[in-house]
Design a protein around this motif. Sequence first.
Motif, PDB file in Angstrom:
ATOM      1  N   SER A  26       0.832  -1.205   0.000  1.00 44.78           N
ATOM      2  CA  SER A  26       0.000   0.000   0.000  1.00 44.78           C
ATOM      3  C   SER A  26       0.869   1.258   0.000  1.00 44.78           C
ATOM      4  CB  SER A  26      -0.919  -0.010   1.224  1.00 44.78           C
ATOM      5  OG  SER A  26      -1.615   1.204   1.344  1.00 44.78           O
ATOM      6  N   HIS A  27       1.905   1.250   0.820  1.00 42.74           N
ATOM      7  CA  HIS A  27       2.826   2.392   0.888  1.00 42.74           C
ATOM      8  C   HIS A  27       3.648   2.509  -0.394  1.00 42.74           C
ATOM      9  CE1 HIS A  27       5.510   5.344   2.679  1.00 42.74           C
ATOM     10  NE2 HIS A  27       6.535   4.621   2.264  1.00 42.74           N
ATOM     11  N   LEU A  28       4.105   1.382  -0.909  1.00 45.55           N
ATOM     12  CA  LEU A  28       4.954   1.382  -2.096  1.00 45.55           C
ATOM     13  C   LEU A  28       4.225   1.938  -3.324  1.00 45.55           C
ATOM     14  CD1 LEU A  28       7.609   0.516  -3.535  1.00 45.55           C
ATOM     15  CD2 LEU A  28       6.562  -1.733  -3.859  1.00 45.55           C
ATOM     16  N   PHE A  29       2.957   1.522  -3.493  1.00 45.55           N
ATOM     17  CA  PHE A  29       2.212   1.918  -4.688  1.00 45.55           C
ATOM     18  C   PHE A  29       1.286   3.113  -4.446  1.00 45.55           C
ATOM     19  CE2 PHE A  29       3.008  -2.686  -5.478  1.00 45.55           C
ATOM     20  CZ  PHE A  29       3.818  -2.533  -6.596  1.00 45.55           C
ATOM     21  N   ASP A  30       1.266   3.596  -3.193  1.00 40.83           N
ATOM     22  CA  ASP A  30       0.454   4.766  -2.835  1.00 40.83           C
ATOM     23  C   ASP A  30      -1.026   4.547  -3.159  1.00 40.83           C
ATOM     24  OD1 ASP A  30       0.005   7.288  -1.772  1.00 40.83           O
ATOM     25  OD2 ASP A  30       0.331   8.313  -3.686  1.00 40.83           O
ATOM     26  N   VAL A  31      -1.520   3.379  -2.738  1.00 43.92           N
ATOM     27  CA  VAL A  31      -2.948   3.069  -2.873  1.00 43.92           C
ATOM     28  C   VAL A  31      -3.433   2.531  -1.531  1.00 43.92           C
ATOM     29  CG1 VAL A  31      -2.818   2.571  -5.347  1.00 43.92           C
ATOM     30  CG2 VAL A  31      -2.443   0.726  -3.696  1.00 43.92           C
ATOM     31  N   THR A  32      -4.723   2.381  -1.387  1.00 36.91           N
ATOM     32  CA  THR A  32      -5.274   1.895  -0.129  1.00 36.91           C
ATOM     33  C   THR A  32      -4.977   0.410   0.065  1.00 36.91           C
ATOM     34  OG1 THR A  32      -7.407   1.274  -1.070  1.00 36.91           O
ATOM     35  CG2 THR A  32      -7.153   3.567  -0.312  1.00 36.91           C
ATOM     36  N   GLU A  33      -5.013  -0.030   1.313  1.00 36.62           N
ATOM     37  CA  GLU A  33      -4.811  -1.451   1.598  1.00 36.62           C
ATOM     38  C   GLU A  33      -5.922  -2.292   0.979  1.00 36.62           C
ATOM     39  OE1 GLU A  33      -4.070  -2.325   5.669  1.00 36.62           O
ATOM     40  OE2 GLU A  33      -2.258  -1.073   5.778  1.00 36.62           O
ATOM     41  N   GLU A  34      -7.133  -1.733   0.886  1.00 40.15           N
ATOM     42  CA  GLU A  34      -8.230  -2.468   0.272  1.00 40.15           C
ATOM     43  C   GLU A  34      -7.957  -2.722  -1.209  1.00 40.15           C
ATOM     44  OE1 GLU A  34     -11.372  -4.738  -0.080  1.00 40.15           O
ATOM     45  OE2 GLU A  34     -10.649  -3.914   1.829  1.00 40.15           O
ATOM     46  N   THR A  35      -7.349  -1.760  -1.881  1.00 44.16           N
ATOM     47  CA  THR A  35      -6.979  -1.951  -3.287  1.00 44.16           C
ATOM     48  C   THR A  35      -5.967  -3.084  -3.430  1.00 44.16           C
ATOM     49  OG1 THR A  35      -7.386   0.369  -3.831  1.00 44.16           O
ATOM     50  CG2 THR A  35      -5.912  -0.851  -5.302  1.00 44.16           C
ATOM     51  N   ILE A  36      -4.996  -3.092  -2.524  1.00 42.42           N
ATOM     52  CA  ILE A  36      -3.984  -4.162  -2.559  1.00 42.42           C
ATOM     53  C   ILE A  36      -4.627  -5.511  -2.297  1.00 42.42           C
ATOM     54  CG2 ILE A  36      -1.934  -5.085  -1.419  1.00 42.42           C
ATOM     55  CD1 ILE A  36      -1.360  -2.703  -3.240  1.00 42.42           C
ATOM     56  N   ARG A  37      -5.551  -5.579  -1.374  1.00 40.61           N
ATOM     57  CA  ARG A  37      -6.227  -6.851  -1.074  1.00 40.61           C
ATOM     58  C   ARG A  37      -6.980  -7.359  -2.299  1.00 40.61           C
ATOM     59  NH1 ARG A  37      -7.429  -4.031   3.826  1.00 40.61           N
ATOM     60  NH2 ARG A  37      -6.126  -4.809   5.541  1.00 40.61           N
ATOM     61  N   ARG A  38      -7.609  -6.436  -3.046  1.00 42.70           N
ATOM     62  CA  ARG A  38      -8.306  -6.853  -4.279  1.00 42.70           C
ATOM     63  C   ARG A  38      -7.308  -7.363  -5.315  1.00 42.70           C
ATOM     64  NH1 ARG A  38     -11.609  -2.207  -3.195  1.00 42.70           N
ATOM     65  NH2 ARG A  38     -10.375  -0.958  -4.655  1.00 42.70           N
ATOM     66  N   ASP A  39      -6.152  -6.692  -5.377  1.00 43.30           N
ATOM     67  CA  ASP A  39      -5.100  -7.174  -6.285  1.00 43.30           C
ATOM     68  C   ASP A  39      -4.674  -8.586  -5.919  1.00 43.30           C
ATOM     69  OD1 ASP A  39      -4.953  -4.867  -7.817  1.00 43.30           O
ATOM     70  OD2 ASP A  39      -3.354  -3.972  -6.602  1.00 43.30           O
ATOM     71  N   LEU A  40      -4.452  -8.818  -4.633  1.00 48.83           N
ATOM     72  CA  LEU A  40      -3.998 -10.137  -4.182  1.00 48.83           C
ATOM     73  C   LEU A  40      -5.059 -11.202  -4.431  1.00 48.83           C
ATOM     74  CD1 LEU A  40      -2.180  -9.281  -0.814  1.00 48.83           C
ATOM     75  CD2 LEU A  40      -1.226  -9.433  -3.123  1.00 48.83           C
ATOM     76  N   GLU A  41      -6.320 -10.816  -4.279  1.00 47.08           N
ATOM     77  CA  GLU A  41      -7.409 -11.754  -4.538  1.00 47.08           C
ATOM     78  C   GLU A  41      -7.414 -12.182  -6.007  1.00 47.08           C
ATOM     79  OE1 GLU A  41     -12.277 -12.081  -4.006  1.00 47.08           O
ATOM     80  OE2 GLU A  41     -11.222 -10.231  -3.505  1.00 47.08           O
ATOM     81  N   LYS A  42      -7.229 -11.220  -6.909  1.00 50.33           N
ATOM     82  CA  LYS A  42      -7.191 -11.539  -8.335  1.00 50.33           C
ATOM     83  C   LYS A  42      -5.989 -12.421  -8.672  1.00 50.33           C
ATOM     84  CE  LYS A  42      -9.592  -7.350  -9.843  1.00 50.33           C
ATOM     85  NZ  LYS A  42      -9.475  -6.051 -10.561  1.00 50.33           N
ATOM     86  N   LEU A  43      -4.841 -12.120  -8.076  1.00 47.60           N
ATOM     87  CA  LEU A  43      -3.637 -12.902  -8.342  1.00 47.60           C
ATOM     88  C   LEU A  43      -3.742 -14.311  -7.769  1.00 47.60           C
ATOM     89  CD1 LEU A  43      -0.948 -10.137  -7.718  1.00 47.60           C
ATOM     90  CD2 LEU A  43      -1.566 -11.168  -9.915  1.00 47.60           C
ATOM     91  N   GLU A  44      -4.472 -14.458  -6.663  1.00 51.37           N
ATOM     92  CA  GLU A  44      -4.677 -15.792  -6.102  1.00 51.37           C
ATOM     93  C   GLU A  44      -5.555 -16.624  -7.028  1.00 51.37           C
ATOM     94  OE1 GLU A  44      -5.372 -17.571  -1.701  1.00 51.37           O
ATOM     95  OE2 GLU A  44      -6.947 -16.216  -2.393  1.00 51.37           O
ATOM     96  N   ILE A  45      -6.566 -16.013  -7.619  1.00 55.99           N
ATOM     97  CA  ILE A  45      -7.434 -16.715  -8.563  1.00 55.99           C
ATOM     98  C   ILE A  45      -6.616 -17.211  -9.753  1.00 55.99           C
ATOM     99  CG2 ILE A  45      -9.338 -16.401 -10.211  1.00 55.99           C
ATOM    100  CD1 ILE A  45     -10.591 -14.460  -8.148  1.00 55.99           C
TER     101      ILE A  45
END
Length: 251
Positions: A26-45
């Motif tokens: 979240s800090h590295l990409f300057d986005v919310t933690e919720e955005t990162i969680r959605r990214d991780l969910e897509k990558l897990e799929i």
Amino acid sequence: MLGMERRQKIVDLIQKDRKIYVSKLSHLFDVTEETIRRDLEKLEIENKLTRTYGGAVLTQHTNEDLPFPKRESINRELKQKIALKAAELINDGDTIMMDTSSTCLELMEALQDKKGLTIITNSIKIPYNFVNSNFNIISTGGTLRAHSLALVGPVAHDTLQNYYVDMAVMSCKGLSLDKGIMESNEPESELKKSMVKQAEKFILLADHTKFNKTAFIKFCDFFDINYIITDCAPSENWLELFIKFNIQIIY
């Protein structure tokens, strides 16, 4: 940055570090933690990672057999620290069997001040890198697995049977409390078994990412091990197992 681009960078990071954290991303990409969680969910799929509490780890298959250059770059600082600890257990004049692990390659660097060492190995990288060293290096010969720069097969086995050494030093793909010590492929696993049998002592080098991992094939039990060298304190259940099998843990 587009979401697709950010997710590719996340994949690149987890390939390198094996583990990532939502807060840091979240800090590295300057986005919310919720955005990162959605990214991780897509990558897990997409089966590119496995989500964990607070982050994710790299998805691995039990028979995943990484090429040597990639293994060499993963957790290199941890391997160097482990190698320095392992070097303290080795004395001038010792005879040692080593596998083709990147951690053993780091150990060779740490041993260059030792005198009269004999190294027997199925690695082609060790003889090449240390051709001008003071080590007495004996190659097992055998059939080359170019993927891992390892020599395997009947010739390599026959060579090992000719020698009895002070210690075998090697790494592994995974350690499991109930399954033992494991490797990702059968040919190299069989060579490791032979090394353990020919050695007075067995020193296992394994950073913390190897613990609680299942790999394709088991090559030894805990009662075969004298020392385990890692980079940080294992959990309590691991410490209890080491006491049970009289294994000295060094970190």
